[in-house]
Design a protein around this motif. Structure first.
Motif, PDB file in Angstrom:
ATOM      1  N   UNK A  32       8.771   9.133  -1.743  1.00  0.00           N
ATOM      2  CA  UNK A  32       8.025   9.979  -2.682  1.00  0.00           C
ATOM      3  C   UNK A  32       7.590   9.206  -3.925  1.00  0.00           C
ATOM      4  N   UNK A  33       8.444   8.386  -4.568  1.00  0.00           N
ATOM      5  CA  UNK A  33       7.906   7.458  -5.575  1.00  0.00           C
ATOM      6  C   UNK A  33       6.861   6.515  -4.973  1.00  0.00           C
ATOM      7  N   UNK A  34       7.029   6.164  -3.697  1.00  0.00           N
ATOM      8  CA  UNK A  34       6.003   5.353  -3.034  1.00  0.00           C
ATOM      9  C   UNK A  34       4.669   6.063  -2.998  1.00  0.00           C
ATOM     10  N   UNK A  35       4.682   7.360  -2.684  1.00  0.00           N
ATOM     11  CA  UNK A  35       3.452   8.162  -2.728  1.00  0.00           C
ATOM     12  C   UNK A  35       2.871   8.153  -4.140  1.00  0.00           C
ATOM     13  N   UNK A 224       3.835  -0.366   0.351  1.00  0.00           N
ATOM     14  CA  UNK A 224       5.015  -1.123   0.791  1.00  0.00           C
ATOM     15  C   UNK A 224       6.259  -0.243   0.803  1.00  0.00           C
ATOM     16  N   UNK A 225       6.442   0.557  -0.250  1.00  0.00           N
ATOM     17  CA  UNK A 225       7.585   1.467  -0.293  1.00  0.00           C
ATOM     18  C   UNK A 225       7.501   2.520   0.810  1.00  0.00           C
ATOM     19  N   UNK A 226       6.288   2.982   1.075  1.00  0.00           N
ATOM     20  CA  UNK A 226       6.116   3.964   2.135  1.00  0.00           C
ATOM     21  C   UNK A 226       6.506   3.384   3.493  1.00  0.00           C
ATOM     22  N   UNK A 227       5.999   2.209   3.803  1.00  0.00           N
ATOM     23  CA  UNK A 227       6.307   1.599   5.095  1.00  0.00           C
ATOM     24  C   UNK A 227       7.808   1.314   5.211  1.00  0.00           C
TER      25      UNK A 227
END
Length: 422
Positions: A32-35, A224-227
């Motif tokens: 969610x922070x990645x989003x 990158x955080x999402x993946x």
């Protein structure tokens, strides 16, 4: 004061599986922070705080609602069989998990609480994904009101339909395969995003190419955080450390990698240059598409799915200019279209159930029913909720405030202080 009693003795496999769920939940939560980063880099510099706050607001609100009653609606005892759980079971089940009762002692139920926590992170990110469709022009308070109502009457019931394997109508009655949320998460969020984009209308000066991402590295960090987190999203959905979790992990590598390549190839053909934003968007499109299918495809078919999703989504994002709706950050083109592709793809290439293996279109029809049911339900209710909010307290900021910058007007902050004297 409660005394923590000795936890129940769990066998080694249960302990390992629960540990993987807890780790998976942490991985999904960081998505969610990645989003927030992924979306934040693509909006105007004067809207980055507003954009990111919509994701962080979802973390706060939906996290609380999940514990209060969301878990009960999604996984409680059937209130409406096959469709909805009992919201009061949110309290009852948590008390059961903690063993509150005799002598005031607490004996936490490891697998039960691990599963409840894991599913909470799915609810949070689904709501956060919607926000990209209304970037640069939404009021924060109105967004939070929408998020709470939509989570309550759309996401929690849909989670029961799809993720409640013992009673939800999609898996238990029809046999829909949605391993990690192609329908419940991505089609659900994409349809809601489309509805809100229609309710709020177009941004000032909306046309192709008018607004460029203000911070490309921020978007790449978000991707990158999402993946990274998506390995917990997909592999963790097995709720066990076994071969299915392993194939889900490999497919979560293969499909987005192929989609990334397909997207930038399409970009090169269409626009003459492959972009880093395109690479990030392609990876996300592949991740979306593999989500429902990661448990039931061979890695080879996962690569084919990634290529298909990357190419189709790269083309689909331009539909908003042809059809005249302003989906600011391509929630429809990536999540709705990508989720549909991945969900329907199972009906053709799913191992043991798809057309290729069985010669029957039955599973494709089943997948279509699941996908379109969620799409229609989410779109209609999101449009109704958004319309009522717009007509009452107002959902969209004024054109003047949009031009001045949503960050300053709504939050009283600037994303970047460029004056060296400050």
């Amino acid at each position: 004061m409660h005394i923590l009693a000795a936890a129940a003795d769990y066998d080694a496999q249960t302990a390992v599986n629960s540990l993987w769920l807890i780790v998976g939940a942490a991985l999904v939560l960081i998505m969610t922070p990645g989003v927030a980063f992924f979306y934040g880099g693509m909006v105007k510099a004067k809207s980055v705080i507003s954009m990111m706050m919509m994701s962080f607001g979802a973390m706060g609100l939906v996290g609380v609602l999940w514990v209060l009653y969301g878990y009960g609606l999604a996984f409680g005892t059937p209130l409406i069989p096959h469709f909805l759980g009992n919201p009061f079971d949110g309290f009852i089940l948590l008390q059961k998990f903690l063993g509150i009762g005799a002598g005031g002692a607490m004996s936490p139920d490891l697998p039960g609480l691990a599963f409840a926590g894991f599913q909470a992170t799915f609810a949070i990110i689904t709501v956060a994904l919607i926000s990209g469709a209304i970037a640069d022009r939404a009021k924060f308070g109105a967004w939070m009101l929408f998020a709470g109502i939509w989570a309550t009457i759309v996401y929690f019931p849909v989670a029961y339909w799809v993720f409640n394997l013992s009673d939800g109508w999609a898996p238990a009655v029809l046999g829909v395969n949605d391993f990690a949320g192609g329908t419940a998460v991505h089609i659900n969020a994409g349809a809601a995003g489309l509805a809100l984009a229609l309710v709020l209308g177009k941004r000032v000066g909306f046309q192709k190419g008018i607004q460029k991402p203000h911070n490309v590295p921020l978007t790449l960090l978000g991707a990158s955080l999402l993946w990274f987190g998506w390995f917990g999203f997909n592999s963790g959905s097995e709720a066990a450390v076994d071969g299915v979790a392993a194939i889900a992990w490999i497919n979560t590598l293969a499909a987005p990698a192929a989609a990334l390549l397909a997207w930038i190839i399409v970009e090169k053909i269409k626009d003459g240059k492959p972009t880093s934003i395109g690479a990030a968007s392609g990876a996300v499109a592949g991740l979306v598409a593999i989500t429902p299918a990661c448990n039931i495809l061979t890695p080879g078919w996962a690569i084919v799915l990634g290529l298909l999703a990357g190419a189709v989504c790269a083309i689909a994002i331009d539909l908003k200019f042809k059809l005249g709706f302003d989906d600011s950050l391509d929630v429809v083109g990536i999540h709705l279209i990508g989720g549909m592709i991945g969900t329907l793809y199972i009906g053709i290439f799913g191992a043991g159930i798809g057309l290729i293996d069985t010669g029957s279109f039955k599973q494709l029809g089943v997948q279509a029913i699941g996908a379109f049911s969620v799409l229609i339900y989410s779109f209609v209710l999101a449009y109704a909720i958004g319309w009522v909010i717009q007509k009452t307290i107002g959902f969209r900021v004024t054109n003047e405030d949009e031009i001045a910058g949503v960050d300053t007007v709504v939050h009283g902050e600037d994303g970047y202080l460029l004056d060296a004297r400050v």
